[in-house]
Design a protein around this motif. Structure first.
Motif, PDB file in Angstrom:
ATOM      1  N   ILE A 143      -0.674  -4.645  33.103  1.00 17.87           N
ATOM      2  CA  ILE A 143      -0.669  -4.017  34.413  1.00 17.87           C
ATOM      3  C   ILE A 143      -0.148  -5.006  35.434  1.00 17.87           C
ATOM      4  N   GLY A 144       0.792  -4.555  36.250  1.00 20.48           N
ATOM      5  CA  GLY A 144       1.360  -5.404  37.289  1.00 20.48           C
ATOM      6  C   GLY A 144       1.780  -4.581  38.490  1.00 20.48           C
ATOM      7  N   SER A 145       2.109  -5.281  39.552  1.00 21.98           N
ATOM      8  CA  SER A 145       2.596  -4.623  40.765  1.00 21.98           C
ATOM      9  C   SER A 145       3.999  -4.094  40.538  1.00 21.98           C
ATOM     10  N   ALA A 146       4.251  -2.924  41.048  1.00 25.70           N
ATOM     11  CA  ALA A 146       5.589  -2.334  40.942  1.00 25.70           C
ATOM     12  C   ALA A 146       6.556  -3.088  41.848  1.00 25.70           C
ATOM     13  N   THR A 147       7.802  -3.091  41.456  1.00 29.05           N
ATOM     14  CA  THR A 147       8.877  -3.659  42.265  1.00 29.05           C
ATOM     15  C   THR A 147       9.911  -2.557  42.494  1.00 29.05           C
ATOM     16  N   PRO A 148      10.773  -2.724  43.498  1.00 30.46           N
ATOM     17  CA  PRO A 148      11.827  -1.717  43.690  1.00 30.46           C
ATOM     18  C   PRO A 148      12.668  -1.501  42.432  1.00 30.46           C
ATOM     19  N   GLY A 149      12.812  -2.529  41.610  1.00 33.30           N
ATOM     20  CA  GLY A 149      13.578  -2.400  40.378  1.00 33.30           C
ATOM     21  C   GLY A 149      12.926  -1.504  39.339  1.00 33.30           C
ATOM     22  N   ASP A 150      11.653  -1.188  39.526  1.00 31.17           N
ATOM     23  CA  ASP A 150      10.931  -0.310  38.594  1.00 31.17           C
ATOM     24  C   ASP A 150      11.122   1.171  38.906  1.00 31.17           C
ATOM     25  N   MET A 151      11.744   1.458  40.027  1.00 33.52           N
ATOM     26  CA  MET A 151      11.842   2.837  40.511  1.00 33.52           C
ATOM     27  C   MET A 151      12.440   3.791  39.468  1.00 33.52           C
TER      28      MET A 151
ATOM     29  N   VAL B 101       1.346  -0.595  38.028  1.00 29.20           N
ATOM     30  CA  VAL B 101       1.962   0.118  36.911  1.00 29.20           C
ATOM     31  C   VAL B 101       1.385  -0.411  35.609  1.00 29.20           C
ATOM     32  N   ALA B 102       1.026   0.501  34.725  1.00 28.14           N
ATOM     33  CA  ALA B 102       0.603   0.145  33.370  1.00 28.14           C
ATOM     34  C   ALA B 102       1.831   0.224  32.475  1.00 28.14           C
ATOM     35  N   TRP B 103       2.105  -0.880  31.784  1.00 31.80           N
ATOM     36  CA  TRP B 103       3.282  -0.988  30.918  1.00 31.80           C
ATOM     37  C   TRP B 103       2.846  -1.173  29.466  1.00 31.80           C
ATOM     38  N   VAL B 104       3.563  -0.527  28.565  1.00 33.45           N
ATOM     39  CA  VAL B 104       3.422  -0.778  27.135  1.00 33.45           C
ATOM     40  C   VAL B 104       4.826  -0.999  26.601  1.00 33.45           C
ATOM     41  N   GLY B 105       5.109  -2.243  26.222  1.00 32.39           N
ATOM     42  CA  GLY B 105       6.421  -2.558  25.663  1.00 32.39           C
ATOM     43  C   GLY B 105       7.588  -2.155  26.535  1.00 32.39           C
ATOM     44  N   GLY B 106       7.499  -2.351  27.828  1.00 30.95           N
ATOM     45  CA  GLY B 106       8.594  -2.025  28.727  1.00 30.95           C
ATOM     46  C   GLY B 106       8.631  -0.582  29.191  1.00 30.95           C
TER      47      GLY B 106
ATOM     48  N   ARG C  55      -8.216   1.069  32.270  1.00 35.24           N
ATOM     49  CA  ARG C  55      -7.635  -0.249  32.571  1.00 35.24           C
ATOM     50  C   ARG C  55      -7.054  -0.283  33.974  1.00 35.24           C
ATOM     51  N   LEU C  56      -6.362   0.785  34.368  1.00 37.73           N
ATOM     52  CA  LEU C  56      -5.817   0.851  35.721  1.00 37.73           C
ATOM     53  C   LEU C  56      -6.933   0.795  36.766  1.00 37.73           C
ATOM     54  N   LEU C  57      -8.018   1.536  36.518  1.00 34.50           N
ATOM     55  CA  LEU C  57      -9.142   1.517  37.452  1.00 34.50           C
ATOM     56  C   LEU C  57      -9.744   0.118  37.559  1.00 34.50           C
TER      57      LEU C  57
END
Length: 157
Positions: A9-17, A46-51, A96-98
């Motif tokens: 889990i990480g902060s979203a960036t504009p590149g994640d849009m 954002v929760a990520w699994v393998g990109g 996990r997000l919570l």
């Protein structure tokens, strides 16, 4: 099988849009949340699994739009739009997000957190109760678009 421990889990960036919109839709909402994040008004996790983006939640620490929430929960941040892609539900992603959202809010000095949930969204209400959220004693909030119940959690427990 991918489990809860495989979720980053990480902060979203504009590149994640593009990824967020491609997986979860709603470009307008994500653009607004990223703008607010850039202005220091909240944080999109954002929760990520393998990109692959599999879930999101927006932490809003600016005042609520709804007057009754501003009045009864002044300076209490809100969790907005917790969403997990349907293929990733019931795998611990929402929990996990919570937990990550709560840890980040507690780290900023907040003592409570609130969220809104549709009164008939029983799976979400069950998740929130298991995570320690309680329905607030006020009536459900009605807006021009929808109605929702407010749940609150004490982050000091």
């Amino acid at each position: 099988m991918v489990g809860e421990s495989d979720v980053d889990i990480g902060s979203a960036t504009p590149g994640d849009m593009a990824e967020l919109v491609g997986v979860l839709g709603d470009a307008e909402m994500f653009a607004d949340q990223l703008r607010r994040q850039a202005e220091g008004l909240g944080q999109l996790l954002v929760a990520w699994v393998g990109g692959l983006a599999v879930g999101v939640v927006y932490l809003r620490w600016e005042p609520a739009d709804e007057p009754e929430i501003r009045r009864h929960l002044h300076a209490v941040p809100l969790l907005r739009h917790l969403e997990v892609h349907p293929e990733w539900r019931k795998r611990g992603v929402g929990s996990r997000l919570l937990r990550e959202a709560e840890a980040r809010l507690a780290g900023r000095g907040f003592r409570r957190v609130a969220l809104g949930v549709a009164p008939d969204n029983f799976p979400a209400i069950s998740l929130y109760r298991k995570q320690g959220y309680e329905k607030w004693p006020q009536p459900d909030v009605k807006t021009a678009i929808d109605e929702f119940s407010v749940m609150v959690k004490d982050l000091r427990r």
